[in-house]
Design a protein around this motif. Structure first.
Motif, PDB file in Angstrom:
ATOM      1  N   GLN A  54      -4.692  -3.806 -42.177  1.00 50.83           N
ATOM      2  CA  GLN A  54      -3.427  -3.292 -41.647  1.00 50.83           C
ATOM      3  C   GLN A  54      -3.407  -3.547 -40.146  1.00 50.83           C
ATOM      4  O   GLN A  54      -4.415  -3.403 -39.473  1.00 50.83           O
ATOM      5  CB  GLN A  54      -3.304  -1.788 -41.933  1.00 50.83           C
ATOM      6  CG  GLN A  54      -2.054  -1.152 -41.398  1.00 50.83           C
ATOM      7  CD  GLN A  54      -0.779  -1.734 -41.989  1.00 50.83           C
ATOM      8  OE1 GLN A  54      -0.728  -2.096 -43.151  1.00 50.83           O
ATOM      9  NE2 GLN A  54       0.243  -1.848 -41.174  1.00 50.83           N
ATOM     10  N   VAL A  55      -2.265  -3.923 -39.619  1.00 56.89           N
ATOM     11  CA  VAL A  55      -2.108  -4.188 -38.189  1.00 56.89           C
ATOM     12  C   VAL A  55      -1.779  -2.878 -37.484  1.00 56.89           C
ATOM     13  O   VAL A  55      -0.971  -2.087 -37.977  1.00 56.89           O
ATOM     14  CB  VAL A  55      -0.968  -5.213 -37.954  1.00 56.89           C
ATOM     15  CG1 VAL A  55      -0.809  -5.513 -36.472  1.00 56.89           C
ATOM     16  CG2 VAL A  55      -1.227  -6.482 -38.724  1.00 56.89           C
ATOM     17  N   ASP A  56      -2.405  -2.662 -36.348  1.00 53.96           N
ATOM     18  CA  ASP A  56      -2.107  -1.462 -35.558  1.00 53.96           C
ATOM     19  C   ASP A  56      -0.730  -1.579 -34.910  1.00 53.96           C
ATOM     20  O   ASP A  56      -0.235  -2.679 -34.664  1.00 53.96           O
ATOM     21  CB  ASP A  56      -3.157  -1.263 -34.468  1.00 53.96           C
ATOM     22  CG  ASP A  56      -4.502  -0.839 -35.023  1.00 53.96           C
ATOM     23  OD1 ASP A  56      -4.530  -0.213 -36.101  1.00 53.96           O
ATOM     24  OD2 ASP A  56      -5.524  -1.137 -34.379  1.00 53.96           O
ATOM     25  N   ILE A  57      -0.143  -0.434 -34.588  1.00 59.54           N
ATOM     26  CA  ILE A  57       1.136  -0.377 -33.880  1.00 59.54           C
ATOM     27  C   ILE A  57       0.889  -0.811 -32.434  1.00 59.54           C
ATOM     28  O   ILE A  57      -0.076  -0.369 -31.810  1.00 59.54           O
ATOM     29  CB  ILE A  57       1.705   1.060 -33.915  1.00 59.54           C
ATOM     30  CG1 ILE A  57       1.986   1.482 -35.355  1.00 59.54           C
ATOM     31  CG2 ILE A  57       2.960   1.170 -33.061  1.00 59.54           C
ATOM     32  CD1 ILE A  57       2.326   2.951 -35.505  1.00 59.54           C
ATOM     33  N   SER A  88      -6.123  -7.813 -34.301  1.00 57.58           N
ATOM     34  CA  SER A  88      -5.887  -8.351 -35.637  1.00 57.58           C
ATOM     35  C   SER A  88      -6.824  -9.532 -35.836  1.00 57.58           C
ATOM     36  O   SER A  88      -6.971 -10.364 -34.935  1.00 57.58           O
ATOM     37  CB  SER A  88      -4.433  -8.805 -35.794  1.00 57.58           C
ATOM     38  OG  SER A  88      -4.258  -9.506 -37.004  1.00 57.58           O
ATOM     39  N   ARG A 118       7.303  -3.185 -33.844  1.00 56.29           N
ATOM     40  CA  ARG A 118       6.148  -3.355 -34.716  1.00 56.29           C
ATOM     41  C   ARG A 118       5.587  -4.753 -34.514  1.00 56.29           C
ATOM     42  O   ARG A 118       6.285  -5.661 -34.068  1.00 56.29           O
ATOM     43  CB  ARG A 118       6.502  -3.101 -36.186  1.00 56.29           C
ATOM     44  CG  ARG A 118       7.396  -4.139 -36.830  1.00 56.29           C
ATOM     45  CD  ARG A 118       7.675  -3.764 -38.275  1.00 56.29           C
ATOM     46  NE  ARG A 118       8.639  -4.673 -38.886  1.00 56.29           N
ATOM     47  CZ  ARG A 118       9.216  -4.462 -40.052  1.00 56.29           C
ATOM     48  NH1 ARG A 118       8.933  -3.365 -40.745  1.00 56.29           N
ATOM     49  NH2 ARG A 118      10.074  -5.333 -40.550  1.00 56.29           N
ATOM     50  N   SER A 135       2.817  -4.088 -38.931  1.00 54.18           N
ATOM     51  CA  SER A 135       2.357  -2.739 -38.600  1.00 54.18           C
ATOM     52  C   SER A 135       3.468  -1.748 -38.937  1.00 54.18           C
ATOM     53  O   SER A 135       4.589  -2.125 -39.268  1.00 54.18           O
ATOM     54  CB  SER A 135       2.020  -2.648 -37.109  1.00 54.18           C
ATOM     55  OG  SER A 135       3.197  -2.650 -36.314  1.00 54.18           O
TER      56      SER A 135
END
Length: 175
Positions: free
Chosen positions: A37-40, A64, A109, A118
């Motif tokens: 999952q990509v961070d915000i 990422s 995002r 994200s």
């Protein structure tokens, strides 16, 4: 063959026939996997002072494995985070994003090179109003002579609200 482990992998193949003879090994096939999952992204640059041009936001690139491909943003008049499937207002490959769309809030995002998005950032204060307000509703005029006349105005719709009204007195019906 299914590879599900994150990272860069080199895969080799070879064939074995029914007689058990093993063939040559193929050239390596490169595959890159990023299922994380990509961070915000971090965001700065918002303000509650209304402007009629645009506002520039600076994003901090999240980590990422596959890198960040672009940033998407969504402009709204609501401070409630949008759903993940809304139609985005715009996108940019830069971490410095100039938003000129009329609205009170903007959300950002990140999208990585694997296409994973994200979650949306929290509401950022946009406060951009580029729309010309409609003419106010006016009542109180009359063709009967009087010493003073009181006019009542109905405020037109405006994202930023109405701060004042101006009027002009003329002897002509030409605007």
């Amino acid at each position: 063959v299914i590879i599900a482990e994150n990272g860069t992998h080199y895969i080799y193949f070879r064939a074995i026939n029914n007689a058990g003879v093993i063939g040559e090994i193929s050239l390596p096939q490169t595959t890159k996997i990023d299922t994380n999952q990509v961070d915000i992204p971090g965001v700065s640059g918002g303000s509650t002072t209304w402007v009629s041009t645009s506002r520039t936001f600076t994003l901090t690139e999240p980590s990422s494995i596959s890198g960040i491909k672009q940033y998407e943003y969504y402009v709204s008049n609501s401070s409630t985070k949008p759903s993940n499937n809304v139609t985005v207002t715009g996108s940019s490959t830069s971490t410095s994003i100039n938003v000129a769309t009329t609205g009170t809030y903007v959300y950002f995002r990140a999208v990585n090179n694997a296409g994973t998005k994200s979650e949306w950032s929290s509401a950022q204060n946009l406060y951009v109003d580029r729309e010309t307000p409609a003419a106010p509703g006016v009542s109180g005029g009359s063709t009967t002579l009087a010493g003073n006349r009181t006019f009542t105005l109905t405020a037109p719709s405006s994202t930023s609200g109405i701060v004042s009204y101006e009027y002009y007195v003329s002897n002509s019906t030409t605007q």
